[in-house]
Scaffold this active site. Structure first.
Site, PDB file in Angstrom:
ATOM      1  N   SER A 205       0.737  -1.089   0.064  1.00 19.99           N
ATOM      2  CA  SER A 205      -0.018  -0.034   0.145  1.00 19.99           C
ATOM      3  C   SER A 205       0.805   1.227   0.048  1.00 19.99           C
ATOM      4  O   SER A 205       2.072   1.176   0.334  1.00 19.99           O
ATOM      5  CB  SER A 205      -0.943   0.034   1.261  1.00 19.99           C
ATOM      6  OG  SER A 205      -0.263   0.368   2.418  1.00 19.99           O
ATOM      7  N   LYS A 206       0.244   2.376  -0.023  1.00 18.83           N
ATOM      8  CA  LYS A 206       0.657   3.495  -0.128  1.00 18.83           C
ATOM      9  C   LYS A 206       1.862   3.778   1.056  1.00 18.83           C
ATOM     10  O   LYS A 206       2.815   4.454   1.172  1.00 18.83           O
ATOM     11  CB  LYS A 206      -0.262   4.714   0.028  1.00 18.83           C
ATOM     12  CG  LYS A 206       0.136   5.940  -0.119  1.00 18.83           C
ATOM     13  CD  LYS A 206      -0.043   6.586  -1.561  1.00 18.83           C
ATOM     14  CE  LYS A 206       0.983   7.937  -1.656  1.00 18.83           C
ATOM     15  NZ  LYS A 206       1.602   7.862  -2.899  1.00 18.83           N
TER      16      LYS A 206
END
Ligand code: GLU
Length: 433
Positions: A205-206
């Site tokens: 994820s980010k």
């Protein structure tokens, strides 16, 4: 039979690389088979699927040159088809109406009284016991079709032969297979791809680093490198090739070489691969891209072509990502901007000041070219009792302000004698420990 696959994203405003890899696998599959790669925008969530979110998605596909073969289908245009399918299921007794709690009646699909089974091209037979499968809503009380219904009805309309998507959809597929049959259609073939994960094996994820296509584009990654990297993240051509042209990937692609285990995102590897692509760019194209980055820096806007060209020639093979170009400032300004950490590490030690002072004098004795510069540095080291090669880092920091760059002698030759000497002097007077 012509194979028809689709990429069916729900636009949210940013495009995760995991989603893009699904698109890439679908595209490669279609191009390899001489089939059709179709696009369906699952935009029934009107709040998230804004025109901008859809444009972001299309821009990401175009940037990666994932061309689609027919007009995209917009799921929001298909309300009638979805409602009509629900009516048919109701009429056939495959669905019923139920009020789930005072909100009005929804339409509920009746799961058949048998185990749900399908064949996955990567995982083999997947099966779920009948008692673990509950009936599920296909039309909400406000009349809106639920994802499952819209997804299946549209796959039927698009005559999709292979549904290739992330393995977060496996649970849905048990339901979808039943829906296909209830609607009188043969289910497509399925393959579910494992996720992209971080070092801990959790979904990437980010928080783990750049995760959206737009991030990579902004940082100056090349689309062909990102495409290559994502294609080989979880798929292998069957040999150890890592850098492949699109034509080679199309030629080699097959589902049976998609790995059935999570693929770990490795930003360093991607950056390295990007560097290989950058190194191969025609010089003018490289210069034009570097210019585009410099145009965004106050100090970089008016660099004359004659000054930029030799720097590009020196730096192209060392440039991994175009955002690196912002580090080139030391070539053009009178004085570099000194990075504190590099200064501490490079110039803080005893004896460095004396060695650099001596180097300034020695540079006068040799021609100011790569060989002459190297000789002067070696001699300064010997005289100062510094181990061979150890002074290079101090010289680099003193003259460029940072810890990394191209070959030191080439860099200094390009900077020229005046700038080199002025910076060394500045370092001995103000920066050495
Ligand atoms: N819109 C869904 C998603 O993006 C559909 C996926 C699919 O069926 O391929 O996850």
């Amino acid at each position: 039979m012509i194979q028809r696959v689709r990429f069916a994203p729900s636009p949210t405003g940013s495009v995760h690389i995991g989603n893009m890899r699904v698109a890439i696998f679908n595209w490669l599959f279609a191009r390899h088979a001489g089939g059709r790669f179709l696009l369906r925008i699952e935009d029934t969530d009107r709040e998230r699927s804004t025109p901008e979110a859809i444009e972001t998605l299309l821009a990401a596909l175009r940037w990666l040159e994932l061309d689609w073969d027919e007009e995209p289908m917009y799921q929001s245009d298909r309300a009638n088809a979805h409602a009509e399918a629900a009516e048919r299921l109701l009429a056939a007794g495959a669905a019923y109406r139920e009020d789930k709690g005072g909100k009005g009646e929804c339409v509920v699909f009746r799961m058949p009284d048998e185990d749900a089974v399908f064949h996955d091209e990567l995982k083999g037979e997947l099966r779920k016991k009948s008692e673990d499968m509950a009936d599920f809503v296909i039309v909400r009380s406000n009349g809106a079709p639920v994802f499952h219904l819209a997804n299946v009805v549209d796959d039927i309309a698009m005559k999709i032969t292979h549904v290739l998507r992330g393995d977060d959809h496996i649970e849905n597929t048990y339901r979808h297979v039943a829906l296909f049959r209830a609607l009188g259609a043969e289910p497509p073939r399925y393959a579910h791809f494992p996720m992209i994960v971080n070092r801990q094996g959790k979904p990437y994820s980010k928080r783990d680093g750049d995760a959206f296509v737009g991030d990579f584009r902004e940082k100056g990654f090349r689309p062909d490198a990102l495409f290559n990297y994502l294609a080989l993240l979880g798929w292998s051509p069957g040999d150890d090739r890592e850098k492949m042209t699109r034509a080679e990937m199309v030629e080699a692609f097959s589902l049976d070489r998609v790995k059935n285990s999570p693929a770990q995102m490795d930003l360093q590897k991607l950056t390295h691969l990007n560097g290989l692509y950058v190194a191969e760019m025609p010089a003018e194209e490289f210069r034009a891209q570097a210019r585009a980055v410099l145009a965004d820096c106050a100090w970089g806007r008016d660099i004359p072509e004659a000054a930029l060209t030799p720097v590009c020639e020196l730096m192209q093979s060392r440039t991994k990502v175009f955002s690196d170009v912002v580090d080139w400032r030391y070539f053009f300004d009178a004085m570099p901007t000194y990075d504190e950490k590099a200064v501490r590490k490079g110039l803080g030690k005893d004896g460095v000041r004396a060695a650099l002072t001596r180097l300034i004098a020695l540079l006068e004795q040799y021609p100011f070219d790569e060989a002459g510069i190297e000789k002067a540095i070696r001699e300064a080291e010997r005289e100062a009792g510094i181990r061979e090669g150890k002074l290079n880092f101090a010289v680099r920091v003193a003259t460029t302000g940072i810890a990394t760059g191209a070959g030191l002698y080439e860099t200094l030759a390009l900077l020229g004698k005046d700038k080199t000497v002025a910076r060394l002097r500045h370092a001995t007077e103000h920066l050495c420990g």
